[in-house]
Scaffold this active site. Sequence first.
Site: not given
Length: 277
Positions: A2-3, A93, A112, A156
Amino acid sequence: MPELPEVETIVRSLRPHLRGAVIRDVAAPGGRLRHPVDVEALRLACRGQAIAELRRRAKYILVELSSGTVLVLHLGMTGAFRVVPSAAPAATHERVVWILEDGRSWRFMDPRRFGSVQVCTSLGADGLPAALAGLGPEPLEAGFDGEYLYRRTRGRDRPIKNHIMDQAEVVGVGNIYASEALFRAGISPRRRCGTLSRKALDRLADAIREVLTEAIAAGGTTIDDFRDVDGSEGHFTTNLQVYGRQGQDCLRCGRPGGIRRLVQAGRSTYCCPRCQR
Ligand SMILES: [Zn+2]
């Protein structure tokens, strides 16, 4: 994984189910997560408390209790929630279960085990967990724009994609959205960040906000295991213009097979070398 848009979608969909609910007890049937689950600390913090608010900071979910204590949750790779009647059989789970006074349970599943559920022990001056103090600005809030990117990239040398994925610079721009935003802005992901003009970085900041806003509106992107609270899938996959499209035609310049895949910092990047400089 998930973002930001997925986490925002989850927070928005949990909020009406949980705000105001009173927690009777907490159980941790599923053993350790990324960090060991301290079920005694969770019980102490949660028992008898109402859930006052749910917020997102970066990809963390902050659960503010009526006592002022904050729980810090992270979905890791495969974390997901359900809010169900307490009598509902356990899903596989299940790692942490909040038993609510009203006969429902809020359940965190994580096959997981890269997720985490922790009681925050120290709040900073901004009211946010002190452990999150090193994070950069939220991309959808004031303080993130082309001027900010310009200031932070002068002198940078690293590739711009690595820069925008650095959580200390800006939070929540994950791999999918970094590729998509750079394509929209016409900037090569390999471009040294310090060489980009203010104008290019204005385009990039706009593109990042645009891509994330569209993804939130679509309910997140369905990649791998992401599901909304009610089990529905996100729909942003249909809007992906480069991600996962290697060897396909570029949707902007039309070049046949124009989309390339390359690897940066161990992650796949997708781009059109003709459109992105
Ligand atoms: Zn192109």
